[in-house]
Design an enzyme around this catalytic site. Sequence first.
Site, PDB file in Angstrom:
ATOM      1  N   LYS A  65       0.824  -1.200   0.000  1.00  0.00           N
ATOM      2  CA  LYS A  65       0.000   0.000   0.000  1.00  0.00           C
ATOM      3  C   LYS A  65       0.864   1.258   0.000  1.00  0.00           C
ATOM      4  O   LYS A  65       0.434   2.320  -0.423  1.00  0.00           O
ATOM      5  CB  LYS A  65      -0.920  -0.003   1.222  1.00  0.00           C
ATOM      6  CG  LYS A  65      -1.949  -1.116   1.149  1.00  0.00           C
ATOM      7  CD  LYS A  65      -3.016  -0.989   2.204  1.00  0.00           C
ATOM      8  CE  LYS A  65      -4.042  -2.089   1.987  1.00  0.00           C
ATOM      9  NZ  LYS A  65      -5.151  -2.057   2.908  1.00  0.00           N
ATOM     10  N   ARG A  66       2.067   1.140   0.520  1.00  0.00           N
ATOM     11  CA  ARG A  66       2.944   2.312   0.591  1.00  0.00           C
ATOM     12  C   ARG A  66       3.722   2.550  -0.705  1.00  0.00           C
ATOM     13  O   ARG A  66       4.311   3.610  -0.892  1.00  0.00           O
ATOM     14  CB  ARG A  66       3.923   2.173   1.761  1.00  0.00           C
ATOM     15  CG  ARG A  66       3.279   2.472   3.102  1.00  0.00           C
ATOM     16  CD  ARG A  66       4.141   1.995   4.240  1.00  0.00           C
ATOM     17  NE  ARG A  66       4.353   0.556   4.183  1.00  0.00           N
ATOM     18  CZ  ARG A  66       3.454  -0.354   4.593  1.00  0.00           C
ATOM     19  NH1 ARG A  66       2.308   0.048   5.076  1.00  0.00           N
ATOM     20  NH2 ARG A  66       3.707  -1.643   4.508  1.00  0.00           N
TER      21      ARG A  66
END
Length: 502
Positions: free
Chosen positions: A262-263
């Site tokens: 997600k990062r």
Amino acid sequence: MEKVRVRFAPSPTGPLHLGGVRTALYDYLFAKNQGGEFVLRIEDTDTARYVEGAEDYIEEALEWCGIIPDESPKKGGKFAPYRQSERRNIYDKYTEQILKTDYAYIAFDTAEELDTIRAEYEAKGDVFSYDNKTRNRLRNSLSLSEEEVQKLLDEKTPYVVRFKMPVDRTLGLVDIIRGNSAVNTDVLDDKVLVKNDGMPTYHFANIIDDHEMEISHVIRGEEWLPSLGLHILLYEAMGWEAPQFAHLSLILKPEGKGKLSKRDGDKFGFPVFPLNFTDPATGNISKGYRESGYLPEAFINMVALLGWSPADDKEILTLEEMTKEFDLNKVHKAGARFSKEKSEWFNHQYIQKTSDEDLMNILKNSDLNLNIEDEKLLKIIHLMKERATFPKDIYENGKFFFEAPTSYDEKASKKAWNDETSSLLTEFAENLNSLNDFISENIKQNLHDFAESKGLGMGKVMMPLRLALVGELKGPDVPDILELIGKEESIARISNAVNNFK
Ligand code: GLU
């Protein structure tokens, strides 16, 4: 043949990421390809990880993608409710059922007791597991006498229900994508099925719902593969027929190693979520494909091909075409590398397929606040879309259609303008002024005749003219620019440039 029913079962613990969208898409494509149903079920039994707004986000994202469920919490359906938090009474009866079998037991160990044991194991360099080797030394209905158990129950001692993993059984696992494999139960632990608040955990609620909702195929991420043995045994324990399983491989980082996280979006400069998401806890906004200018059709086309290749390696497919061609047997076993360039390529392709009118609507509904007549905007779109990856590029690359240049690119100026240019363009501007029908074709002819009369190549006139109109040496054909900008504005821009280079 039984009816094909496939569910997408996200937990509302945050926004849906690319991997989740792909799972939902494959669930949908397979269900529809088989003439079956696609169900959205919200798995919200883990209240500690619940994120406000995540469920609405999931539904909105699926809708934007065109992945429309036949049954869902909002839409309802034959097997409602579709939110696990609302199915408690259904689970209670199955908890009773499994406790009557030899596949489950109750355990009174407190979190503190288990932490202490875990620490003891760690101190010896071991890892503690609540399993068929340790369960008899712990506080549960298998190790304690009937009287002791009854006493604890009478005292209202909190307990959990655990799965009693059989000893030394080899389970055959069948996966549509991965083929056959096996696991021995001795490597599996006694998972908690029901928490001490009476709510089932993911594993138990998941198989109960898949059974109750008559799910025929479970297609989900490969992170659930290690749970497959337990799930197969849970079906056996309940005396139910298990659905068929297919586990999807990971979506990998652009460099090809490691799971796309997600990062990674912030790190590599591309969205990993379909829509913008504002974290309710921090207020941080994660970028979405929708807000970044991706067309939903391009987005799902890109996502579909992360791990699946249609028969003839065709790349551009509509949702209907994908539905027709989708085949779980052609889904790749290996991870799929995400590519920002490829996703931009898809968007570029779909921009070309989008009508000028539709692109106009997108631009008019954007935050650009364009103040221009439709007819003119349509012409600009027509000229500029070939070079656009995102709808906004049409405006960004064609800003000169909306406003006169305020400066002239230095390098381009050196290349395009010399001592004679000012008088040459002033004369040409007079020519333009006398032109009656100010359309590209006439302008082109005029430009050609003018250059010829001066004994110059067309380029010699066209280059400084472009600089005067655009401010740099970019853009579509000069006569097209002139027509669209209009006679008056074109002449004004030529005169501005002449004054600037005086
Ligand atoms: N709730 C699980 C998740 O969010 C679903 C896994 C499954 O499809 O069985 O990943």
